[in-house]
Design a protein around this motif. Structure first.
Motif, PDB file in Angstrom:
ATOM      1  N   LEU A 591       0.864  -1.180   0.000  1.00 36.65           N
ATOM      2  CA  LEU A 591       0.000   0.000   0.000  1.00 36.65           C
ATOM      3  C   LEU A 591       0.901   1.231   0.000  1.00 36.65           C
ATOM      4  N   PRO A 592       0.707   2.162  -0.946  1.00 36.82           N
ATOM      5  CA  PRO A 592       1.584   3.331  -0.979  1.00 36.82           C
ATOM      6  C   PRO A 592       1.543   4.108   0.338  1.00 36.82           C
ATOM      7  N   ALA A 593       2.655   4.711   0.671  1.00 42.59           N
ATOM      8  CA  ALA A 593       2.737   5.492   1.905  1.00 42.59           C
ATOM      9  C   ALA A 593       1.852   6.724   1.802  1.00 42.59           C
ATOM     10  N   ALA A 594       1.451   7.259   2.947  1.00 38.99           N
ATOM     11  CA  ALA A 594       0.647   8.482   2.980  1.00 38.99           C
ATOM     12  C   ALA A 594       1.434   9.608   2.307  1.00 38.99           C
ATOM     13  N   THR A 595       0.711  10.431   1.556  1.00 38.36           N
ATOM     14  CA  THR A 595       1.376  11.515   0.832  1.00 38.36           C
ATOM     15  C   THR A 595       1.601  12.730   1.712  1.00 38.36           C
ATOM     16  N   GLU A 596       0.815  12.846   2.760  1.00 38.28           N
ATOM     17  CA  GLU A 596       0.884  14.047   3.598  1.00 38.28           C
ATOM     18  C   GLU A 596       1.068  13.635   5.049  1.00 38.28           C
ATOM     19  N   PRO A 597       1.792  14.437   5.814  1.00 36.28           N
ATOM     20  CA  PRO A 597       1.876  14.153   7.247  1.00 36.28           C
ATOM     21  C   PRO A 597       0.547  14.486   7.920  1.00 36.28           C
ATOM     22  N   ALA A 598       0.274  13.864   9.060  1.00 32.64           N
ATOM     23  CA  ALA A 598      -0.918  14.208   9.828  1.00 32.64           C
ATOM     24  C   ALA A 598      -0.838  15.681  10.216  1.00 32.64           C
ATOM     25  N   ARG A 599      -1.980  16.314  10.309  1.00 34.42           N
ATOM     26  CA  ARG A 599      -1.976  17.743  10.630  1.00 34.42           C
ATOM     27  C   ARG A 599      -1.537  17.976  12.072  1.00 34.42           C
ATOM     28  N   ALA A 600      -0.793  19.054  12.252  1.00 36.88           N
ATOM     29  CA  ALA A 600      -0.352  19.416  13.597  1.00 36.88           C
ATOM     30  C   ALA A 600      -1.543  19.947  14.389  1.00 36.88           C
ATOM     31  N   VAL A 601      -1.558  19.663  15.663  1.00 37.81           N
ATOM     32  CA  VAL A 601      -2.601  20.187  16.539  1.00 37.81           C
ATOM     33  C   VAL A 601      -2.042  21.402  17.265  1.00 37.81           C
ATOM     34  N   VAL A 602      -2.619  22.583  16.970  1.00 37.21           N
ATOM     35  CA  VAL A 602      -2.199  23.814  17.640  1.00 37.21           C
ATOM     36  C   VAL A 602      -3.148  24.037  18.811  1.00 37.21           C
ATOM     37  N   PRO A 603      -2.653  24.096  20.045  1.00 37.54           N
ATOM     38  CA  PRO A 603      -3.561  24.273  21.184  1.00 37.54           C
ATOM     39  C   PRO A 603      -4.320  25.593  21.078  1.00 37.54           C
ATOM     40  N   ASP A 641      -9.141  20.782  10.615  1.00 39.29           N
ATOM     41  CA  ASP A 641      -9.898  20.782  11.857  1.00 39.29           C
ATOM     42  C   ASP A 641      -9.765  22.183  12.460  1.00 39.29           C
ATOM     43  N   LEU A 642     -10.861  22.925  12.448  1.00 39.29           N
ATOM     44  CA  LEU A 642     -10.779  24.330  12.861  1.00 39.29           C
ATOM     45  C   LEU A 642     -10.449  24.492  14.343  1.00 39.29           C
ATOM     46  N   ARG A 643     -10.699  23.461  15.137  1.00 38.29           N
ATOM     47  CA  ARG A 643     -10.378  23.579  16.561  1.00 38.29           C
ATOM     48  C   ARG A 643      -8.872  23.743  16.779  1.00 38.29           C
ATOM     49  N   SER A 644      -8.095  23.196  15.854  1.00 42.18           N
ATOM     50  CA  SER A 644      -6.645  23.293  16.020  1.00 42.18           C
ATOM     51  C   SER A 644      -6.033  24.159  14.926  1.00 42.18           C
ATOM     52  N   SER A 645      -6.868  25.006  14.311  1.00 39.56           N
ATOM     53  CA  SER A 645      -6.366  25.843  13.229  1.00 39.56           C
ATOM     54  C   SER A 645      -5.474  26.966  13.759  1.00 39.56           C
ATOM     55  N   PRO A 646      -4.370  27.235  13.081  1.00 34.48           N
ATOM     56  CA  PRO A 646      -3.529  28.376  13.486  1.00 34.48           C
ATOM     57  C   PRO A 646      -4.292  29.702  13.381  1.00 34.48           C
ATOM     58  N   TYR A 647      -5.310  29.754  12.517  1.00 39.67           N
ATOM     59  CA  TYR A 647      -6.101  30.982  12.373  1.00 39.67           C
ATOM     60  C   TYR A 647      -6.847  31.345  13.664  1.00 39.67           C
ATOM     61  N   LEU A 648      -7.053  30.326  14.506  1.00 39.57           N
ATOM     62  CA  LEU A 648      -7.816  30.549  15.729  1.00 39.57           C
ATOM     63  C   LEU A 648      -7.066  31.431  16.730  1.00 39.57           C
ATOM     64  N   GLN A 649      -5.776  31.601  16.499  1.00 38.60           N
ATOM     65  CA  GLN A 649      -4.934  32.241  17.504  1.00 38.60           C
ATOM     66  C   GLN A 649      -5.251  33.721  17.736  1.00 38.60           C
ATOM     67  N   SER A 650      -5.757  34.415  16.714  1.00 37.34           N
ATOM     68  CA  SER A 650      -6.119  35.822  16.943  1.00 37.34           C
ATOM     69  C   SER A 650      -7.337  36.199  16.116  1.00 37.34           C
ATOM     70  N   ALA A 651      -8.099  37.166  16.631  1.00 35.21           N
ATOM     71  CA  ALA A 651      -9.322  37.600  15.957  1.00 35.21           C
ATOM     72  C   ALA A 651      -9.006  38.141  14.573  1.00 35.21           C
TER      73      ALA A 651
END
Ligand code: CA
Length: 708
Positions: A591-603, A641-651
């Motif tokens: 089975l080919p390897a995943a093309t993308e790394p799992a997304r980072a979770v930003v607290p 996943d918007l809960r861990s999106s870097p955009y969440l960090q500031s209004a």
């Protein structure tokens, strides 16, 4: 935009096919192995025009299926959801990926022959309820037909992938999308579209397969009476049958009735069957305040494919208020019932009843519950009408309803084995808590259901509890006796389509990231392959030079937003592109390897939250965001996943995508006409609250969803 990878490869393929035809004609048995055989194709969406998805191939059978291994794989060119059933004709596989892209592959090796990308504008994703998916093409007399997300029906040259003709089936600005496969019946290509949740009036259109000339259009619900007849074909069914079953000002909300997936064709009866969707809005007391059946919502309608003329209809859910579409796969078969051979039509629509109809007349033969159903007690055999349960109507008082809007079965194809006499259904149990929206106001261009979307409480215990109400299983159903033969429980709901073969096998992928083969007589698991992704669309099988292959398109599911905030995480939480996986006996490709790394979770950022803002944000999120980003902000892997999106960090950062259109080409629309910056900040507050409450149970680590 056709890309011809290798014309030489194509010619060699054709030459090989021609040689095998010559060999067959000469009666050659020169090979020490199997004699050169006629290639067994998978020529249509459901293999045959009656869409049984049963293959007579038996080279792969119960006794040797354990030796099945990966022969080749192909990676799609564009990321996001995959729902296609491939077609194989003359040794070539035609399969669609996300964004209505079409790929022609050598079905023996997976070598790419050509690719077609219709260049759907990214913004069009905003009109798609359930991601930018496509469920497949039709192939007919040297042409490949695809419906594009933005409303075109395109005919491609099967040899080169070049456009032969293209017809717009709706203006691009309308909130309609095509995700279903076109069907060809009696030389006519027929296509519908989705969009009932966004306020449209459904129709199907027939085009001459050769020239692309528009022949007819059949509207599934009446329009504004003040506008007069639609004028293309006889107005009789709408005027005399449908219009009297509506009242109020439904046309302001479109009325719904979109034909977004299923069709089947009986060439002997020359009847095309279409599956019609739910009402717009869902809430019937908004749509048609005086009641009424609201024909042809939630109905199967039989049409003449050359003219679009109405022949009969059967309504599964009169006056639908629960999003109970009859767009689930329609299947034709001949069954012995009470000593008589009957030409039947079968469907397991969202509403939880398995229907067997006489397909010449549309009369009900039988209907029984195939899953947990609370909205109706039974279907009356004489009238064909359901007995709606007291309390199922939520318009005045909130109600718990089974099945949920997800359905007892959704678009995932079912298969029928005529030898075993069983239909194999990707079935589900689900419950919706439904509350009518007394303040409903139609908002053009966005989600309009007239139902309060209860925001998921940011409480992991409640999330887990709600999830347990959702179950998914492979159900073997006897359509004559109308009873279950066996079932296999899966880790959760929303599993893949099925394929049945004369080898005594049923193939199905499930959402735990496996593709399985079961004994069709008993449900015993005989073979299982890890595929990391989801095999949602229909698997297929075919032969080339006597070798049998099993193929399935896999991807990261779709942007599944379930009622009550119940979501299924993907097997791996990485934005991986989908693939076609093809298996044969004795193969062992990795089975080919995943093309993308799992997304980072930003607290999530720290700081106090305003409870009122969180509540307002929840409602806004449900209306504007959840269809793509998932209930509670929990993406299913197709989108971040918007809960861990870097955009969440500031209004200031969070305002950029929705209000400045920065991600428009990736399918994130500009919401500045709908949302102010206070709304966006409320949504951010809600997501921060969700992140704090639920991130420990982030997708991919969710145990609750993996239990049977
Ligand atoms: Ca719907």
């Amino acid at each position: 935009m056709s890309i011809l990878y290798s014309r030489a490869a194509w010619r060699m393929r054709c030459a090989a096919a021609a040689l095998s035809v010559v060999a067959l004609a000469l009666g050659s048995t020169a090979s020490g192995q199997a004699a050169t055989q006629h290639d067994e194709p998978w020529p249509q969406h459901g293999r045959d025009a009656g869409e049984q998805r049963f293959s007579p191939l038996a080279r792969i059978h119960r006794g040797n299926v354990a030796q099945l291994g990966l022969a080749w794989s192909f990676q799609f060119s564009r990321p996001r959801g995959v729902e296609a059933t491939p077609i194989v004709v003359d040794g070539v596989m035609y399969v669609t990926g996300a964004w209505s892209t079409v790929h022609a592959l050598d079905a023996r090796t997976g070598r790419a022959l050509w690719a077609y990308d219709p260049q759907v504008p990214g913004e069009k994703a905003a009109h798609a309820c359930c991601d930018v998916v496509n469920r497949g093409v039709a192939v007919h007399e040297g042409m490949v037909y695809v419906g594009t997300l933005d409303g075109r029906l395109v005919a491609l040259d099967a040899r080169t992938g070049r456009e032969r003709w293209s017809q717009r089936t709706f203006p691009i600005e309308e909130t309609r999308t095509i995700t279903g496969a076109p069907r060809v019946a009696h030389g006519v290509v027929v296509i519908g579209h989705g969009g009932a949740e966004y306020g449209v009036r459904g129709y199907v259109t027939g085009y001459d397969a050769r020239t692309g000339k528009r022949l007819w259009r059949f509207y599934t619900v009446p329009g504004n009476p003040a506008d007069g007849p639609d004028g293309e074909i006889s107005d009789m069914p709408l005027r005399d049958l449908a219009a009297p079953t509506w009242n109020g000002r439904w046309w302001q909300y479109g009325g719904g009735g979109t034909v977004w997936d299923s069709m089947a064709y009986d060439s002997e009866l020359d009847l095309l069957y279409i599956g019609v969707g739910n009402g717009s809005p869902h809430n019937a007391s908004v749509r048609s305040p005086g009641g009424g059946d609201n024909l042809f919502l939630s109905s199967i309608v039989a049409l003449r494919p050359r003219t679009g003329a109405y022949v009969w209809h059967y309504q599964t859910t009169p006056g639908d208020a629960w999003d109970y579409t009859a767009t689930q796969p329609i299947m034709l078969a001949d069954l012995d019932i009470d000593g008589q051979r009957r030409k039947v039509l079968m469907q397991a629509p969202k509403n939880g009843f398995f229907y067997v109809l006489d397909r010449a007349t549309g009369k009900l033969i039988s209907a029984q519950k195939y899953t947990a159903v609370s909205w109706a007690s039974h279907v009356d055999k004489a009238t064909g009408r359901p007995q709606v349960a007291p309390g199922a109507r939520y318009e005045k008082a909130p109600a718990l309803v089974q099945p949920s809007q997800l359905g007892g079965h959704n678009w995932q194809p079912m298969a029928y084995d005529p030898r075993a006499g069983l239909v194999f259904i990707p079935a589900m149990e689900s419950t919706a808590y439904m509350v009518g929206d007394g303040q409903f106001r139609f908002r053009p261009g966005v989600w309009n259901t007239g139902v309060v979307d209860p925001p998921m409480p940011p409480d992991p215990a409640m999330v887990a509890q709600a999830r347990q109400a959702y179950r998914g299983y492979l159900l073997a159903w006897d359509p004559v006796a109308q009873r279950e033969a066996w079932r296999v429980m899966h880790p959760g709901p929303w599993n893949g389509g099925t394929l049945a073969t004369a080898g005594g096998l049923v193939f199905q992928g499930h959402n735990g990231g496996l593709f399985n083969a079961y004994d069709s007589a008993s449900g015993q698991l005989l073979w299982s392959a890890p595929i990391r992704l989801h095999a949602l669309g229909g698997p297929i099988t075919y032969t080339i030079d006597g070798e049998q292959y099993v193929a399935v398109a896999v991807g990261l599911g779709t942007s599944l937003h379930l009622s009550g905030g119940v979501l299924m995480p993907p097997a791996e939480h990485a934005p991986e592109r989908g693939r076609v996986l093809v298996f044969r006996l004795g193969a062992n490709a990795p089975l080919p390897a995943a093309t993308e790394p799992a997304r980072a979770v930003v607290p999530p950022p720290a700081g106090a939250l305003d409870a009122a803002a969180v509540a307002r944000g929840a409602a806004q999120f449900a209306r504007y965001c959840a269809q793509c980003h998932g209930g509670g902000g929990v993406a299913t892997g197709v989108l971040p996943d918007l809960r861990s999106s870097p955009y969440l960090q500031s209004a200031a950062l969070f305002r950029v995508p929705p209000l400045q259109g920065a991600l428009r080409e990736r399918g994130m629309p500009d919401f500045s006409a709908h949302l102010h910056s206070e709304d966006v900040e409320a949504i951010r507050s809600y997501l921060i609250a969700m992140a704090r409450a639920t991130l420990p149970a982030a997708p991919g680590k969710d145990e609750g969803a993996r239990q049977p």
